[in-house]
Scaffold this active site. Structure first.
Site, PDB file in Angstrom:
ATOM      1  N   SER A 149       6.816  22.472  29.015  1.00  9.59           N
ATOM      2  CA  SER A 149       6.163  23.749  29.298  1.00  9.59           C
ATOM      3  C   SER A 149       4.764  23.790  28.697  1.00  9.59           C
ATOM      4  O   SER A 149       4.505  23.173  27.655  1.00  9.59           O
ATOM      5  CB  SER A 149       7.008  24.884  28.715  1.00  9.59           C
ATOM      6  OG  SER A 149       6.259  26.089  28.657  1.00  9.59           O
ATOM      7  N   TYR A 174      11.113  29.213  22.120  1.00  4.51           N
ATOM      8  CA  TYR A 174      11.120  28.550  23.431  1.00  4.51           C
ATOM      9  C   TYR A 174      10.183  27.341  23.409  1.00  4.51           C
ATOM     10  O   TYR A 174      10.552  26.232  23.800  1.00  4.51           O
ATOM     11  CB  TYR A 174      10.692  29.542  24.522  1.00  4.51           C
ATOM     12  CG  TYR A 174      10.471  28.891  25.864  1.00  4.51           C
ATOM     13  CD1 TYR A 174      11.529  28.341  26.567  1.00  4.51           C
ATOM     14  CD2 TYR A 174       9.192  28.808  26.422  1.00  4.51           C
ATOM     15  CE1 TYR A 174      11.330  27.720  27.799  1.00  4.51           C
ATOM     16  CE2 TYR A 174       8.985  28.198  27.646  1.00  4.51           C
ATOM     17  CZ  TYR A 174      10.055  27.653  28.330  1.00  4.51           C
ATOM     18  OH  TYR A 174       9.845  27.033  29.543  1.00  4.51           O
TER      19      TYR A 174
END
Length: 361
Positions: A149, A174
Site C-alpha cells: 500500500s 494498517y
C-alpha cells in the site's frame, strides 16, 4: 526477469470478492486463455456484503461465456492455515496473487485484531504454503504477487514517493502491517527462493468499489442530504488510481517474476521486487470533490440544482492520515512498459454511471 505465460496455469487470487480481486479475476477470464482460477474470500462485513456478492455474480456471468476457464470460489479465511494448505495441495498453484487483507487506515485504530489476523497471520500462511510448494522437488509457486500500500510511505516529505525511499515510519497499524508483508516476503524470498513482487497501490477507485473510500462515502451521504467532511481543510492530495489501471498493472506484473540468481556465497539472492502502481498525478481533495459532484449531477444521481456548499464541511486532519500521496512509477514503466493513465474525471464518470444503475437512483 522471468517471463511467465498465464495460459493453462493454476492461479490463486485471495480477496477475490474484493474490489481489486474481483476485477482481476474478470480480466483474467476475459483474456480468453484457458486457466484454473481459484478465488478465496471470507466475505466479511467490514462493508456491505451485497457489493461482494454483486462482484461474484459478475464473475459468474463471464465464466458462463468462457467454458475454457475453470473457476472455483472458496469462502474461507486467510488465517485458516489448514484451509490454505489444503488449497495449495489440491490445486498446486503456480501463480499466487494475495489481495486479501483488512483494508482501511481509520478502522485499524478501532479494530486492530482484524489487521493482525488477516494481514500478518494470513500472509504468513500464504508464505508458508508457497515455501512448502517446493517440497519433494516439486516445481511449486513460480510467482507470488501481493498487495502492499502507498500508506507505507507514512508522512514522507519527499515526493513523488519512490520505492527507493526509506519507509520505516508508518503512521497507522494498517501501514505497519503492509510494510511487514514486504519484510516477510523478502525473508522468504531469500531463504526459500520464492519469486515475490509487492505492489504499493495508490488510492484505488471505480465502479463497485469500497464504500469506505471517500468518493463512495461522499456519494452515499450527499444522496441522503447529509454533510460530507473534507479532512485537513481540503489541503490533502491523493494520487487517485482507476481500478482498470491497477488491474492491468497487476496482470503485467504476474507475468514478470523476479529472476532466481545465486550469490557469491552460493545462497539465493532474493528474487524480490516492489513497485508503485499509481496515477502519478495527485489531486487536491477540493478539486476531487468538485469533479465528483459534477459527474454525479451529469449521471443524474443528484439533481442539477443540488446545493453542494450547504453539504460540505472542512475539518482538521484525522489520526493515521497523511497529507499527500504521490507515486513515482518509473520502475513499473521501465520493467513493464506500463503507466496508469485514466483521468480522475473519466474514472469518476464511470463510477457515477455505475452508482446510478446499481442503486436504481
Amino acid at each position: 526477469m522471468n517471463h511467465l505465460e498465464l495460459k493453462n496455469k493454476n492461479i490463486l487470487v485471495t480477496g477475490a470478492a474484493g474490489f481489486i480481486g474481483a476485477n482481476l479475476v474478470m480480466k483474467l477470464i476475459k483474456t480468453g486463455d484457458a486457466m484454473t482460477l481459484v478465488g478465496l474470500d471470507n466475505m466479511n462485513d467490514y462493508y456491505d456484503v451485497s457489493l461482494k456478492e454483486y462482484r461474484l455474480t459478475e464473475i459468474d456471468k463471464l465464466v458462463a461465456e468462457a467454458p475454457q476457464n475453470k473457476w472455483t470460489f472458496v469462502k474461507g479465511d486467510l488465517a485458516d492455515k489448514a484451509l490454505i494448505d489444503k488449497l495449495f495441495a489440491d490445486y498446486e498453484f503456480e501463480i499466487v496473487v494475495n489481495l486479501a487483507a483488512q483494508a482501511g487506515v481509520r478502522y485499524s485504530i478501532t479494530n486492530p485484531d482484524a489487521y493482525i489476523n488477516s494481514n500478518i497471520i494470513g500472509f504468513y500462511n500464504i508464505l508458508e504454503a508457497c515455501r512448502h510448494s517446493y517440497d519433494n522437488g516439486a516445481k511449486g509457486v513460480e510467482h507470488l504477487v501481493y498487495a502492499s500500500s502507498s500508506s507505507v510511505y507514512g508522512g514522507n516529505k519527499k515526493v513523488p514517493f519512490s520505492t527507493d525511499d526509506m519507509v520505516d515510519n508508518p503512521v497507522s497499524l494498517y501501514a505497519a502491517t503492509k510494510k511487514s508483508n514486504e519484510l516477510l516476503a523478502h525473508s522468504y524470498s531469500k531463504l526459500y527462493n520464492i519469486p515475490s513482487t509487492g505492489l504499493r497501490f495508490f488510492t484505488v477507485y471505480g465502479p463497485a468499489g469500497r464504500p469506505d473510500m471517500a468518493y463512495f462515502g461522499f456519494t452515499n451521504k450527499l444522496i441522503k442530504g447529509e454533510t460530507i467532511q473534507i479532512f485537513n481543510y481540503g489541503n490533502c492530495k491523493r494520487d487517485f488510481t482507476f481500478v482498470d489501471d491497477i488491474v492491468e498493472g497487476v496482470m503485467r506484473v504476474m507475468q514478470g517474476a523476479p529472476e532466481r540468481k545465486t550469490g557469491e556465497d552460493g545462497l539465493p539472492l532474493p528474487p524480490y521486487a516492489v513497485y508503485n502502481i499509481g496515477n502519478s498525478n495527485p489531486e487536491n481533495l477540493l478539486d476531487f470533490v468538485s469533479i465528483l459532484q459534477e459527474e454525479l449531477v451529469r449521471a443524474g444521481v443528484l439533481p442539477e440544482d443540488y446545493n453542494f456548499e450547504e453539504h460540505k464541511k472542512l475539518v482538521p486532519m484525522q489520526p493515521g492520515d497523511v497529507p499527500v500521496t504521490y507515486a513515482d512509477t518509473s520502475a513499473l514503466e521501465r520493467d513493464f512498459g506500463f503507466k496508469p493513465s485514466t483521468s480522475l474525471r473519466e474514472g469518476l464518470c464511470k463510477f457515477a454511471e455505475w452508482y446510478k444503475d446499481f442503486y436504481k437512483v
